[in-house]
Design a protein around this motif. Structure first.
Motif, PDB file in Angstrom:
ATOM      1  N   GLU A  84     -75.560  60.371 -30.204  1.00  0.00           N
ATOM      2  CA  GLU A  84     -74.126  60.530 -29.967  1.00  0.00           C
ATOM      3  C   GLU A  84     -73.780  61.842 -29.268  1.00  0.00           C
ATOM      4  O   GLU A  84     -72.967  61.863 -28.341  1.00  0.00           O
ATOM      5  CB  GLU A  84     -73.373  60.428 -31.297  1.00  0.00           C
ATOM      6  CG  GLU A  84     -71.872  60.412 -31.112  1.00  0.00           C
ATOM      7  CD  GLU A  84     -71.129  60.196 -32.413  1.00  0.00           C
ATOM      8  OE1 GLU A  84     -69.995  60.689 -32.511  1.00  0.00           O
ATOM      9  OE2 GLU A  84     -71.675  59.541 -33.322  1.00  0.00           O
ATOM     10  N   ARG A  87     -74.897  61.758 -25.625  1.00  0.00           N
ATOM     11  CA  ARG A  87     -74.050  60.780 -24.925  1.00  0.00           C
ATOM     12  C   ARG A  87     -72.692  61.396 -24.584  1.00  0.00           C
ATOM     13  O   ARG A  87     -72.187  61.257 -23.471  1.00  0.00           O
ATOM     14  CB  ARG A  87     -73.884  59.532 -25.796  1.00  0.00           C
ATOM     15  CG  ARG A  87     -73.283  58.368 -25.073  1.00  0.00           C
ATOM     16  CD  ARG A  87     -73.429  57.094 -25.931  1.00  0.00           C
ATOM     17  NE  ARG A  87     -73.585  55.932 -25.120  1.00  0.00           N
ATOM     18  CZ  ARG A  87     -72.606  55.374 -24.426  1.00  0.00           C
ATOM     19  NH1 ARG A  87     -71.406  55.892 -24.452  1.00  0.00           N
ATOM     20  NH2 ARG A  87     -72.821  54.293 -23.696  1.00  0.00           N
ATOM     21  N   GLU A  88     -72.087  62.094 -25.549  1.00  0.00           N
ATOM     22  CA  GLU A  88     -70.805  62.769 -25.309  1.00  0.00           C
ATOM     23  C   GLU A  88     -70.937  63.833 -24.222  1.00  0.00           C
ATOM     24  O   GLU A  88     -70.077  63.961 -23.359  1.00  0.00           O
ATOM     25  CB  GLU A  88     -70.273  63.412 -26.592  1.00  0.00           C
ATOM     26  CG  GLU A  88     -69.701  62.429 -27.576  1.00  0.00           C
ATOM     27  CD  GLU A  88     -68.515  61.657 -27.028  1.00  0.00           C
ATOM     28  OE1 GLU A  88     -67.609  62.273 -26.419  1.00  0.00           O
ATOM     29  OE2 GLU A  88     -68.493  60.423 -27.184  1.00  0.00           O
TER      30      GLU A  88
END
Length: 132
Positions: free
Chosen positions: A35, A38-39
């Motif tokens: 996550e 990805r951000e």
């Protein structure tokens, strides 16, 4: 603190929307990014930070996460098959990887040597190695 807060704290601002490129990179590698990475990719695409060249999805050269990962996997332990390259340090063959759970590892170019876990998250890596 999350990765976007850390980047803003150090003067890095949102630079675009790289959604399509991130999805394509995940498909090409056959995995999902953690996550936090990805951000980072969705917001910045790719960037150099304090003399660190972090992989991304903008360029089509050695700084592209897909290109770097596919290249480095051939020189490292099979455990890296479920990871992707965050950064090639450019000396002694040291490469920084992240697994899909978000843990950060370091490898040397030796298929017999397992990746060594060095941090739990990308934020920890950035705080201790990039923005130290």
């Amino acid at each position: 603190m999350d990765i976007l807060e850390l980047m803003r704290e150090h003067g890095y601002e949102h630079s675009g929307d790289y959604s399509n490129k991130v999805v394509k990179a995940e498909q090409d590698l056959g995995l999902s990014f953690a996550e936090d990475f990805r951000e980072f990719l969705l917001t910045f695409g790719q960037t150099d930070i304090e003399n660190h060249e972090i992989t991304g999805v903008v360029l089509d050269n050695f700084l592209n996460v897909v290109v770097a990962t596919m290249d480095e996997r051939q020189y490292t332990h099979s455990d890296t098959q479920n990871m992707y390259v965050i950064e090639n340090l450019g000396f002694d063959g040291l490469v920084i990887w992240q697994n899909t759970s978000g843990e950060i590892f370091q490898t040397i170019p030796d298929k017999l040597v397992k990746p060594e876990k060095i941090y739990n998250t990308l934020v920890e890596y950035f705080k201790n190695e990039v923005f130290y």
